[in-house]
Motif scaffolding. Structure first.
Motif, mmCIF file in Angstrom:
data_model
loop_
_atom_site.group_PDB
_atom_site.id
_atom_site.type_symbol
_atom_site.label_atom_id
_atom_site.label_comp_id
_atom_site.label_asym_id
_atom_site.label_seq_id
_atom_site.Cartn_x
_atom_site.Cartn_y
_atom_site.Cartn_z
ATOM 1 N N PHE A 61 0.810 -1.247 0.056
ATOM 2 C CA PHE A 61 -0.013 0.229 0.013
ATOM 3 C C PHE A 61 0.896 1.325 -0.029
ATOM 4 N N ALA A 62 2.271 1.153 0.286
ATOM 5 C CA ALA A 62 3.129 2.158 0.082
ATOM 6 C C ALA A 62 3.104 2.606 -1.290
ATOM 7 N N LEU A 63 2.955 1.770 -2.180
ATOM 8 C CA LEU A 63 3.296 1.713 -3.586
ATOM 9 C C LEU A 63 1.909 2.011 -4.558
ATOM 10 N N THR A 64 0.997 1.529 -3.768
ATOM 11 C CA THR A 64 -0.509 1.525 -4.703
ATOM 12 C C THR A 64 -1.686 1.646 -3.569
ATOM 13 N N PRO A 65 -2.730 2.122 -4.080
ATOM 14 C CA PRO A 65 -3.709 2.108 -3.097
ATOM 15 C C PRO A 65 -4.670 0.539 -3.544
ATOM 16 N N ILE A 66 -4.218 -0.247 -4.426
ATOM 17 C CA ILE A 66 -4.734 -1.186 -5.117
ATOM 18 C C ILE A 66 -4.371 -2.678 -4.302
ATOM 19 N N HIS A 67 -5.184 -3.519 -3.752
ATOM 20 C CA HIS A 67 -4.835 -4.440 -2.967
ATOM 21 C C HIS A 67 -4.038 -5.700 -3.933
ATOM 22 N N HIS A 68 -2.784 -6.144 -3.658
ATOM 23 C CA HIS A 68 -2.232 -7.122 -4.361
ATOM 24 C C HIS A 68 -1.695 -8.007 -3.580
ATOM 25 N N GLU A 69 -1.561 -9.419 -3.555
ATOM 26 C CA GLU A 69 -0.963 -10.370 -2.683
ATOM 27 C C GLU A 69 0.436 -10.003 -2.550
ATOM 28 N N ARG A 70 1.096 -9.075 -2.023
ATOM 29 C CA ARG A 70 2.323 -8.507 -1.898
ATOM 30 C C ARG A 70 2.692 -8.243 -0.462
ATOM 31 N N ARG A 71 3.250 -9.150 0.518
ATOM 32 C CA ARG A 71 3.146 -9.063 1.896
ATOM 33 C C ARG A 71 4.464 -8.804 2.577
ATOM 34 N N SER A 72 4.418 -8.448 3.627
ATOM 35 C CA SER A 72 5.817 -7.970 4.353
ATOM 36 C C SER A 72 5.723 -8.547 5.889
ATOM 37 N N VAL A 73 6.497 -9.091 6.125
ATOM 38 C CA VAL A 73 6.974 -9.540 7.629
ATOM 39 C C VAL A 73 7.226 -8.641 8.502
ATOM 40 N N SER A 74 6.575 -8.518 9.927
ATOM 41 C CA SER A 74 6.879 -7.881 10.946
ATOM 42 C C SER A 74 7.248 -8.712 12.021
ATOM 43 N N VAL A 75 7.622 -7.953 13.234
ATOM 44 C CA VAL A 75 8.095 -8.609 14.507
ATOM 45 C C VAL A 75 7.788 -7.707 15.530
ATOM 46 N N ALA A 76 7.103 -8.475 16.785
ATOM 47 C CA ALA A 76 7.073 -7.708 18.045
ATOM 48 C C ALA A 76 7.389 -8.424 19.306
ATOM 49 N N LYS A 77 8.036 -7.897 20.117
ATOM 50 C CA LYS A 77 8.370 -8.443 21.403
ATOM 51 C C LYS A 77 7.079 -8.271 22.529
#
Length: 460
Positions: free
Chosen positions: A274-290
């Protein structure tokens, strides 16, 4: 520079840095999903699926590995398995959520794939001698035969040595694995009743006498929920959300581990897409939390990735060889307030048989941030980078704490008599003392790739 500004610059270099945190999403050089962390010999190995850059729906061909010893800097270890690992599988898509577990010195990767002519998924297993692979097909056929729910395998070995494999969407199934980890005994069992809010992406583990089943909560949108049990096969009691349902995510997949005295949950979001486009694509990004478990073993609601992260554990030693693909943040996705997000301008990584993974496509003004670098009291005198394919005017600027922070030194990367060969380039540095985030800013003319970088180190 006047005396006041000079003094301010010196203070900025010498001032202690606040504790660094993981920059979520933690991988910026590729789209990653379905995080599966494994702790082994003091290292967190993070296996992920991989969405292709041009994916609209799911387009997934391989499984990648990242590693960290501080939870803030992540080293790209490259592709450890792909659809080619299973030559009997469909080769054009469907390299979905994996998990890796160690037993008796071997590492087993479980993943859902497809077979030509079969409308349903199977679960395959590959094996390796090290956590970094390469993984090889263990059976030459599916471990779990085609069925509608065969996605997202998760595996755990109980205290008595019995291994369990769970999987499924929208129902949850399990089977007992044999000690060889590539066959099973007894029936495949459907878990009934279905766990409240369960959709997919199960993550099964045991901690301090409690069994946990974390999962992607009911679509759509998906968060992360969990249930607990006193037995490995249930019954399971739903305990609530770890991450809320959030309209920014139509999918999710948890991975939970303990590491160096802390507890961590991994998942994914669509922030980079969504930083690149308002259109949903299956392009995901991993995050982590303690997070911290409650006294009764329950897990708090962390709400969403924009509210939580993970503090850096310790610091990075710059006087040892550091792989250039060790990154806390890179400009492939821009966060600069004065520029839009830009996928084209930035750094990515490549992989070959001889060098392994290295940084490439470093363009003008792109950068790599390395968090929490400890230069010590005496500091560094020189910096050496191993580079190739450098343009004649390519340089690497070394800055402390920001892309425009105090300049520590500048490496003249080119020209090179044999530009395609890896060569060391060394520059004098000054002011590199104490603990700071290091920014390596690439400079040069044009919009093309300026340089490839394999590794770097500072020298006293």
């Amino acid at each position: 520079m006047n005396r006041l500004s000079c003094a301010a610059a010196l203070f900025a270099i010498a001032a202690p840095l606040a504790v660094a945190h993981a920059d979520n999403p933690i991988i910026q050089t590729r789209f990653t999903a379905d995080p599966a962390p494994l702790v082994h010999d003091g290292v967190v190995y993070l296996y992920t699926s991989h969405d292709e850059d041009d994916a609209d729906g799911f387009k997934m061909l391989d499984w990648r590995l990242y590693s960290s010893t501080d939870m803030a800097n992540w080293t790209d270890r490259g592709v450890v398995a792909s659809l080619e690992t299973f030559p009997w599988a469909v080769q054009t898509n469907d390299a979905w959520a994996p998990q890796v577990i160690e037993r008796a010195g071997k590492f087993y990767l479980y993943a859902p794939i497809s077979i030509a002519g079969k409308p349903k998924n199977v679960i395959a297993v590959a094996v390796a001698d090290t956590p970094a692979g390469p993984f090889k097909d263990a059976l030459g056929k599916p471990l779990i035969a085609p069925a509608a729910d065969n996605i997202d395998p998760t595996v755990w070995i109980d205290d008595d040595g019995q291994a369990y494999l769970y999987w499924g969407n929208p129902d949850l199934w399990y089977v007992k694995l044999n000690k060889n980890m590539i066959s099973y005994a007894g029936p495949i069992t459907k878990l009934e009743p279905r766990i409240t809010d369960y959709q997919e992406g199960p993550w099964f583990y045991k901690r301090k006498g409690h069994y946990y089943m974390a999962f992607a909560s009911t679509c759509c949108s998906e968060g992360i929920g969990y249930a607990m049990s006193t037995k490995p096969t249930g019954p399971w009691t739903y305990k609530g959300p770890i991450m809320d349902h959030d309209t920014r995510a139509t999918g999710n997949h948890p991975g939970i581990v303990d590491y160096k005295g802390g507890s961590y949950v991994f998942g994914f979001s669509y922030e980079h897409n969504f930083a690149l486009t308002p259109i949903h694509h299956e392009r995901r990004s991993v995050s982590v939390a303690k997070f911290d478990y409650n006294a009764d073993g329950t897990i708090p609601n962390l709400h969403w990735w924009d509210k939580v992260s993970a503090p850096q554990i310790g610091t990075l030693d710059p006087y040892k060889r550091v792989e250039a693909e060790t990154i806390a943040w890179t400009s492939r996705i821009k966060r600069d307030r004065d520029r839009p997000y830009d996928w084209a301008m930035g750094v990515t990584t490549a992989q070959d048989d001889r060098t392994g993974v290295y940084v490439t496509r470093a363009t003008d003004r792109s950068y790599i941030k390395v968090a929490g670098v400890d230069f010590g009291k005496t500091g560094a005198r020189t910096f050496t980078a191993t580079v190739a394919n450098a343009k004649p005017d390519a340089t690497i600027e070394l800055h402390a704490d920001a892309v425009d922070g105090p300049l520590l030194g500048t490496v003249q990367a080119g020209p090179s008599a044999a530009a395609a060969r890896w060569q060391d380039r060394t520059a004098a540095v000054s002011g590199a003392t104490g603990r700071h985030d290091l920014y390596m800013v690439f400079r040069g003319k044009g919009d093309d790739s300026l340089i490839d970088v394999d590794s770097w180190r500072f020298n006293r």
